[in-house]
Design an enzyme around this catalytic site. Structure first.
Site, PDB file in Angstrom:
ATOM      1  CG  HIS A  36      45.764  41.633  48.968  1.00 50.19           C
ATOM      2  ND1 HIS A  36      44.909  40.797  49.042  1.00 50.19           N
ATOM      3  CD2 HIS A  36      44.774  42.674  48.642  1.00 50.19           C
ATOM      4  CE1 HIS A  36      43.656  40.973  48.978  1.00 50.19           C
ATOM      5  NE2 HIS A  36      43.625  42.163  48.418  1.00 50.19           N
ATOM      6  CG  HIS A  91      40.965  40.707  44.217  1.00 51.16           C
ATOM      7  ND1 HIS A  91      41.925  41.410  44.371  1.00 51.16           N
ATOM      8  CD2 HIS A  91      40.633  41.178  45.643  1.00 51.16           C
ATOM      9  CE1 HIS A  91      42.303  42.220  45.371  1.00 51.16           C
ATOM     10  NE2 HIS A  91      41.394  41.983  46.111  1.00 51.16           N
ATOM     11  CB  CYS A 119      36.695  46.817  53.128  1.00 43.40           C
ATOM     12  SG  CYS A 119      36.608  48.685  52.962  1.00 43.40           S
ATOM     13  CG  HIS A 160      38.684  40.284  49.686  1.00 49.78           C
ATOM     14  ND1 HIS A 160      39.115  40.883  51.077  1.00 49.78           N
ATOM     15  CD2 HIS A 160      39.068  40.808  48.688  1.00 49.78           C
ATOM     16  CE1 HIS A 160      40.279  41.741  50.710  1.00 49.78           C
ATOM     17  NE2 HIS A 160      40.185  41.873  49.113  1.00 49.78           N
ATOM     18  CD  GLU A 170      36.514  44.839  59.029  1.00 51.10           C
ATOM     19  OE1 GLU A 170      36.324  45.953  59.445  1.00 51.10           O
ATOM     20  OE2 GLU A 170      37.052  44.287  57.870  1.00 51.10           O
ATOM     21  CE1 TYR A 177      40.879  50.217  45.963  1.00 51.33           C
ATOM     22  CE2 TYR A 177      38.676  49.109  45.794  1.00 51.33           C
ATOM     23  CZ  TYR A 177      39.917  49.641  46.415  1.00 51.33           C
ATOM     24  OH  TYR A 177      40.367  48.649  47.463  1.00 51.33           O
ATOM     25  CD  GLU A 236      43.451  46.506  48.756  1.00 48.62           C
ATOM     26  OE1 GLU A 236      42.681  45.408  48.118  1.00 48.62           O
ATOM     27  OE2 GLU A 236      43.754  46.139  49.914  1.00 48.62           O
ATOM     28  CD  GLU A 245      39.740  45.267  46.638  1.00 51.34           C
ATOM     29  OE1 GLU A 245      40.202  44.461  47.392  1.00 51.34           O
ATOM     30  OE2 GLU A 245      38.960  46.236  47.174  1.00 51.34           O
ATOM     31  CD1 TRP A 249      37.306  51.876  50.140  1.00 49.39           C
ATOM     32  CD2 TRP A 249      39.701  52.066  50.004  1.00 49.39           C
ATOM     33  NE1 TRP A 249      37.666  51.597  51.220  1.00 49.39           N
ATOM     34  CE2 TRP A 249      39.226  51.551  51.155  1.00 49.39           C
ATOM     35  CE3 TRP A 249      40.988  51.649  49.523  1.00 49.39           C
ATOM     36  CZ2 TRP A 249      40.064  51.079  52.281  1.00 49.39           C
ATOM     37  CZ3 TRP A 249      41.801  51.372  50.651  1.00 49.39           C
ATOM     38  CH2 TRP A 249      41.318  51.195  51.933  1.00 49.39           C
TER      39      TRP A 249
END
Length: 182
Positions: free
Chosen positions: A27, A34, A69, A71, A89, A106, A115, A117, A162
């Site tokens: 990032h 990704h 959000c 990964h 989280e 996006y 970003e 992704e 997003w």
């Protein structure tokens, strides 16, 4: 695994995995494509859990957005990654987890961090008592879905780019309403 060692899956333009790289090095101003995910969580009454990103976040600090959000790691099932991130989280579990927008993609920029992704969008029912991680989540708010839609679609919206795009697509096919009706 913390942000400094967490790996993300790099993707080719066609969406196929081409490798992995540490999240903290991926990032930046030239972020390669990704794999990621977004999740929209709802309680038993059908209220949506909006979260405000921690002000300590590098990208989009203090911005209101979807429930969580993240990964998936290399070789990790997407549903497992969503459940892992909800737990880390927010301290909650997920029930009735479904992928609503499997091909969402996006690109957005904040504070010199891009970003970029392919980011499938999930819906779920949240289980358990909330225990937000202050390093990730600055604030939480339970809202009725139509209220969040109105906020996300305003011209002067304070919602992440997003989430604004995701809400538009979720609304186009009434995906949240159909999910909540089941």
């Amino acid at each position: 695994m913390g942000d400094s060692t967490e790996a993300v899956v790099l993707l080719g333009e066609d969406g196929t995995p081409i490798g992995s790289e540490r999240k903290d090095t991926v990032h930046g101003p030239e972020t390669p494509l990704h794999l990621a995910f977004s999740c929209y969580g709802f309680d038993a009454e059908g209220r949506f859990l909006a979260t405000r990103r921690s002000h300590a976040k590098r990208a989009f600090p203090g911005v209101w957005t979807n429930t969580c959000c993240g990964h998936p790691g290399p070789g990790e099932f997407m549903e497992s990654a969503v459940a892992r991130r909800l737990r880390s989280e927010l301290g909650v579990g997920a029930r009735a987890l479904v992928c609503a927008l499997p091909t969402f993609r996006y690109r957005a920029e904040s504070n010199g961090v891009v970003e970029n992704e392919i980011c499938p969008v999930y819906l779920c029912r949240i289980e358990g008592d909330l225990a937000p991680d202050a390093a990730e989540v600055g604030e939480i708010s339970w809202v009725d879905w139509p209220e969040y839609v109105a906020r996300a679609t305003r011209a002067d919206s304070d919602v992440s780019p997003w989430s604004r795009l995701q809400v538009e697509q979720l609304q186009r096919w009434d995906l949240v309403e159909r999910f909540l009706a089941d």
